[in-house]
Design an enzyme around this catalytic site. Sequence first.
Site, PDB file in Angstrom:
ATOM      1  CG  ASN A 324      21.134  33.105 -21.164  1.00  0.00           C
ATOM      2  OD1 ASN A 324      21.719  32.113 -21.575  1.00  0.00           O
ATOM      3  ND2 ASN A 324      20.836  34.130 -21.942  1.00  0.00           N
ATOM      4  CG  HIS A 360      19.104  39.269 -26.704  1.00  0.00           C
ATOM      5  ND1 HIS A 360      20.082  39.520 -25.778  1.00  0.00           N
ATOM      6  CD2 HIS A 360      18.516  38.113 -26.319  1.00  0.00           C
ATOM      7  CE1 HIS A 360      20.077  38.553 -24.867  1.00  0.00           C
ATOM      8  NE2 HIS A 360      19.137  37.695 -25.169  1.00  0.00           N
TER       9      HIS A 360
END
Length: 484
Positions: A324, A360
């Site tokens: 990521n 998130h």
Amino acid sequence: MEANEADGIISFIARSIGAQENAVRLLTSLFLGYPFAFFHRQFLHGKAAILQHLYFISVGLWICYFNFGFAVIHSLANILLIYVLLVTVGGTQLSVGLALIGNMSYLLYGYLLPKDTDNYDISWTTPHCVLTLRLTSLVFDIYDGRRKQNNAKLSAEQESTALDKVPSLIEILGQTYYFGGFMVGPQFSMRRYLDFVNGEFSDKITGGPPASVKPGLSRLVLGLCYTLLFQILSVYTPDSYLTDPEFLNSTLLYKLLYILIWGRVFLFKYNGCWLITEGACLVTGLSYNGKDKNGNDLWDGCANIIPYYCEVGDTGQKLIQGFNINTNLWMAKYVFKRLKFLGNKDLSQLCTLLFLAVWHGTNSGYFINFCLEFLIIKCEREVGSVVDLNPTLHAIHTSKLTYPIIWFIKRCCILIGLGYALIGFALLDFDKWLTVYNGTYWLPFIIYLTVPIWKVPLKVIFPPVKSRQNGEQNHNTDKQSKTE
């Protein structure tokens, strides 16, 4: 093909491979990036920027509608809010604060809406995560551009993305809905996007599309491999088994080995998605990143994963650097480094991870995941300083004879540690991850939290040697750590 026929095909594929329909839709959207990319190369490369913007907007909106129906209104509404903000107070600290609050509030609103299940759902909030960071960084970049005009000193990193004026609405829409980065990323700056549509990444000799097809298709193949591996192996390592009585009643060694293997398989789906979408970015040419020291083109400008680090990395730092990537770079640039005024690196990192957890979602599992990630990195630095400053430990660690053994031990330990953290990320619900952690006696947490205690006898047995050579080595290690 009519909508009902497309829905029927998606449902059939999902049933055939045992996957969720929304996951099949998302993966289909990523694959469709390739015909869209080749169409752009063939018919739109080098054409007027307005045509390219309109193409990316229309394709991106269709992809969004294909996945989420009329929920496409959420991304449009958020973009319009930020555009109004930029044309009214853009370039000010107020704009940055309002953008952070507004974008995160809209995302949290999506998270707090009722869900179909207690597990992670692919919904309009999935691409909205990407949108939140993209729009926030746009406001930051315009703020940096205004600071530059006022003769403020910017870092080289800030200079590379600073904007001297507010982009037009169609430019913002084009960057947002660019099909190679809308659904799952990667993050890329407005400066990169504008350079791309203005032909800055074209072949310098022919003026045509860059020679990026081969590297793009190679990422597609690698992404397919990861995706197939996940689809095959996840059958044998389901998330649900972590809370199964058979798992909870097994031995601790078995549990740790399962967590190690499960954690690796769990990440394969992310690796696959990012590699597939990166390949589409490569085909269009957006990923151009200059040349290496030998004059070869670099195509890693939109890379979100470094497979080598993921597969052989033996520290949490290496694994995080290879996974990521663009999101981690975003967090470092726009959150961590902007918190320098706190005067404490650990506090800045903790705040950054807290922001990352909220980004998130609101589930407790995200917070426990990033809490453990923080402890892992801190533990590595503490133990690493002891190893670096003691000649005996340093020699053992770097010896060609012992390195393979040490690498294997470190690799297993970090995979267990990060796999343990991912339990919260995968199960999300407090009762679920708590059951697994209780069943494994919170072992990694105990190890990482007691570092200050067992580090003392370790330093007594292997005391630091403050020679000139080791002092220089430690200085270089600290310098590298700050850079990372």
